[in-house]
Scaffold this motif. Structure first.
Motif, short mmCIF file in Angstrom:
data_model
loop_
_atom_site.label_atom_id
_atom_site.label_comp_id
_atom_site.label_asym_id
_atom_site.label_seq_id
_atom_site.Cartn_x
_atom_site.Cartn_y
_atom_site.Cartn_z
N GLY A 22 0.80 -1.21 0.00
CA GLY A 22 0.00 0.00 0.00
C GLY A 22 0.83 1.26 0.00
O GLY A 22 1.97 1.27 -0.45
N ASP A 23 0.26 2.32 0.53
CA ASP A 23 0.87 3.63 0.49
C ASP A 23 2.14 3.73 1.34
O ASP A 23 3.03 4.50 1.04
N GLU A 24 2.19 2.96 2.40
CA GLU A 24 3.33 3.06 3.31
C GLU A 24 4.51 2.24 2.79
O GLU A 24 4.36 1.14 2.31
N TYR A 25 5.70 2.81 2.88
CA TYR A 25 6.92 2.09 2.51
C TYR A 25 7.47 1.45 3.77
O TYR A 25 7.69 2.11 4.77
N ILE A 26 7.69 0.17 3.72
CA ILE A 26 8.23 -0.55 4.87
C ILE A 26 9.68 -0.90 4.55
O ILE A 26 9.95 -1.73 3.68
N GLU A 27 10.58 -0.24 5.24
CA GLU A 27 12.01 -0.42 4.96
C GLU A 27 12.55 -1.71 5.58
O GLU A 27 13.38 -2.38 4.99
N ASP A 28 12.10 -2.04 6.76
CA ASP A 28 12.58 -3.23 7.46
C ASP A 28 12.12 -4.49 6.72
O ASP A 28 10.91 -4.73 6.58
N PRO A 29 13.06 -5.30 6.21
CA PRO A 29 12.69 -6.50 5.44
C PRO A 29 11.84 -7.49 6.23
O PRO A 29 10.95 -8.12 5.66
N GLU A 30 12.10 -7.63 7.50
CA GLU A 30 11.33 -8.58 8.32
C GLU A 30 9.89 -8.11 8.50
O GLU A 30 8.95 -8.90 8.46
N GLU A 31 9.72 -6.82 8.72
CA GLU A 31 8.37 -6.26 8.87
C GLU A 31 7.61 -6.35 7.56
O GLU A 31 6.42 -6.69 7.53
N ARG A 32 8.30 -6.08 6.43
CA ARG A 32 7.67 -6.17 5.11
C ARG A 32 7.25 -7.62 4.84
O ARG A 32 6.16 -7.88 4.34
N LYS A 33 8.14 -8.56 5.19
CA LYS A 33 7.83 -9.97 4.98
C LYS A 33 6.63 -10.41 5.82
O LYS A 33 5.75 -11.13 5.33
N ALA A 34 6.56 -9.95 7.05
CA ALA A 34 5.43 -10.30 7.92
C ALA A 34 4.12 -9.76 7.35
O ALA A 34 3.10 -10.46 7.34
N ARG A 35 4.15 -8.53 6.86
CA ARG A 35 2.93 -7.93 6.26
C ARG A 35 2.53 -8.67 4.99
O ARG A 35 1.36 -8.93 4.75
#
Length: 150
Positions: A22-35
């Motif tokens: 979505g609109d938010e950029y998630i820089e942390d790879p682990e957080e992005r993977k969880a989402r």
């Protein structure tokens, strides 16, 4: 389930994952993977339900042992479900996901029609699909000969 959320996430490149989230950029790879795993879990469930919808007239679903070919098509459908959240631009890279989705649906339609066998052991074809159409009715009460003279 015919595929896992992890298998679906593996199909999608990292740059596209942020667009899907979505609109938010998630820089942390682990957080992005969880989402992405959370979103992929829902997409995989939807894909499995869609596959069951196509095959339920011919087979008893869900299968005890998943035919391998369904794993591939479940991943394609789930990946399309994720990508389509942001809209599919047919002139860009998203077209690949649309093409794979359309191929999966075409395959499932052919399986449902009985044109393709998916290798389910024991011939799990539903009895109602194997027998075809049959109609029964009561014996005829009125005819020209029984109504003669009226």
């Amino acid at each position: 389930m015919y595929c896992t959320a992890g298998e679906v996430v593996e199909m999608i490149k990292e740059d596209m994952q942020n667009a899907i989230i979505g609109d938010e950029y998630i820089e942390d790879p682990e957080e992005r993977k969880a989402r992405m795993l959370e979103l992929s879990e829902n997409a995989a469930k939807d894909a499995c339900l869609e596959i069951d919808g196509y095959l339920s007239k011919r087979y008893t679903v869900p299968f005890r042992k998943t035919p391998g070919v369904l794993n591939k098509f479940a991943k394609d459908i789930a990946a399309y479900n994720l990508v389509s959240r942001m809209g599919v631009d047919e002139s860009e890279r998203e077209k690949t996901f649309l093409t794979r989705y359309n191929q999966a649906v075409s395959f499932l339609l052919n399986v449902a029609k009985g044109l393709i066998d998916i290798g389910v052991e024991g011939g799990a074809v539903k009895e109602s699909a194997a027998n075809g159409f049959r109609m029964e009715s009561a014996e005829r009460i009125f005819s020209r000969s029984s109504m003669k003279g009226w």
